[in-house]
Enzyme design. Structure first.
Site, PDB file in Angstrom:
ATOM      1  N   SER A  74      -5.910  29.048-120.010  1.00 55.19           N
ATOM      2  CA  SER A  74      -5.435  27.840-120.428  1.00 55.19           C
ATOM      3  C   SER A  74      -3.694  28.051-120.860  1.00 55.19           C
ATOM      4  O   SER A  74      -2.884  28.084-120.098  1.00 55.19           O
ATOM      5  CB  SER A  74      -6.364  27.407-121.788  1.00 55.19           C
ATOM      6  OG  SER A  74      -6.048  26.219-122.326  1.00 55.19           O
ATOM      7  N   HIS A 183      -9.643  20.646-122.906  1.00 58.06           N
ATOM      8  CA  HIS A 183     -10.357  20.940-121.385  1.00 58.06           C
ATOM      9  C   HIS A 183     -11.517  19.962-121.269  1.00 58.06           C
ATOM     10  O   HIS A 183     -12.485  20.404-120.624  1.00 58.06           O
ATOM     11  CB  HIS A 183     -10.607  22.146-121.001  1.00 58.06           C
ATOM     12  CG  HIS A 183      -9.153  23.053-121.059  1.00 58.06           C
ATOM     13  ND1 HIS A 183      -8.278  23.012-120.095  1.00 58.06           N
ATOM     14  CD2 HIS A 183      -8.790  24.032-121.993  1.00 58.06           C
ATOM     15  CE1 HIS A 183      -7.417  23.855-120.299  1.00 58.06           C
ATOM     16  NE2 HIS A 183      -7.785  24.558-121.445  1.00 58.06           N
TER      17      HIS A 183
END
Length: 290
Positions: A74, A183
């Site tokens: 990420s 996400h």
């Protein structure tokens, strides 16, 4: 976090100083001293973690340790791209400061949630998520290990998914203390705001190849790196595939660079035969010597 690095190594200290100058506020003090409630705000967490990771990498680089590949989970994909020579650190820390703010503002507090689902039997996740949605958003956010998936979406749907996962054989479902549901499709407003910032930033071709989150694919071109950062915002982090891709490329020595040891733990969950190393404190350096 990061204080011992800055106190011990001038190379690390210079990174913290550059972050302070670029952001026009003392992110270094927030890293070193807190307060924790301010550090946990994602618009602060993201530049803070990036700065610590980049400071740690600067020490490794100064000691002649150059990776064959890079990857980041990420936010970590930004520090990986700094390490790969694609992004300037000042550009990266500015991008992630904005990224954190856009993510925070995309979903009102309390509307979204994230949860870790542990040891759900293979093949059950899609049905659990479909049944839990009931017109709301809930999807896989982090595919961390074969036995650990993080889900994200509307709070009600995430809570329903926890109970359905347990009924389907999961060992546990645990809500995570996060400030936004990362996400997942609820992050699309943040993704669109980030697009202009990414387009205005120079991405050079990589000197070290990256395996990205969005596709678990090998990336060498700056344009591909930029697109990956755009696409990762509402899409899942394909960490299991990324690690397996790196292993297939011949990686046998793994070093987690920065604060904590979460990725080292995930690595063991993907392949118990692999030993990961860490570098986030001065004492860790001796174990990394060739």
């Amino acid at each position: 976090m990061g204080k011992a690095l800055a106190d011990t190594y001038p190379a690390a200290r210079r990174v913290f100083e550059e972050a302070d100058d670029t952001l026009s506020f003392p992110i270094s003090r927030l890293c070193f001293e807190g307060p924790e409630d301010q550090l946990k705000l994602t618009e602060n967490t993201q530049p803070a973690l990036l700065t610590v990771s980049t400071a740690a990498f600067a020490v490794l680089h100064e000691n002649g340790m150059i990776p064959d590949f890079v990857a980041g989970h990420s936010l970590g994909e930004y520090s990986a791209l700094v390490a790969a020579g694609s992004l300037q650190f000042a550009d990266a820390v500015t991008l992630v400061r904005n990224r954190g703010r856009y993510m925070q503002e995309a979903v009102p507090a309390g509307v979204g949630a994230m949860a870790a689902i542990l040891k759900l039997p293979e093949g059950k996740l899609d049905a659990v998520l479909e049944q839990a949605a009931q017109g709301e958003v809930v999807s896989a956010a982090n595919l961390n290990t074969p036995e650990q998936v993080v889900i994200a979406g509307h709070s009600g749907a995430v809570n329903r998914a926890i109970e359905l996962a347990k009924a389907a054989g999961a060992r546990r479902g645990v809500l995570l203390p996060v400030s936004a549901p990362f996400h997942c499709a609820l992050m699309k407003p943040a993704q669109e705001r980030l697009r202009a910032d990414l387009d205005a930033t120079e991405f050079r071709d990589l000197t070290i190849p990256l395996v990205n989150n969005w596709q678990a694919a090998e990336v060498r071109a700056g344009a591909e790196a930029r697109e990956g950062l755009y696409q990762q915002v509402p899409n899942p982090v394909r960490w299991v595939e990324s690690v397996r891709r790196l292993a297939a490329l011949g990686v046998v020595r793994w070093v987690e660079v920065g604060a904590g040891g979460v990725l080292t733990g995930l690595l063991r969950g993907i392949d118990p035969s692999v030993a990961g190393l860490r570098f986030g404190e001065p004492a860790d350096l001796a174990a990394l010597e060739p």
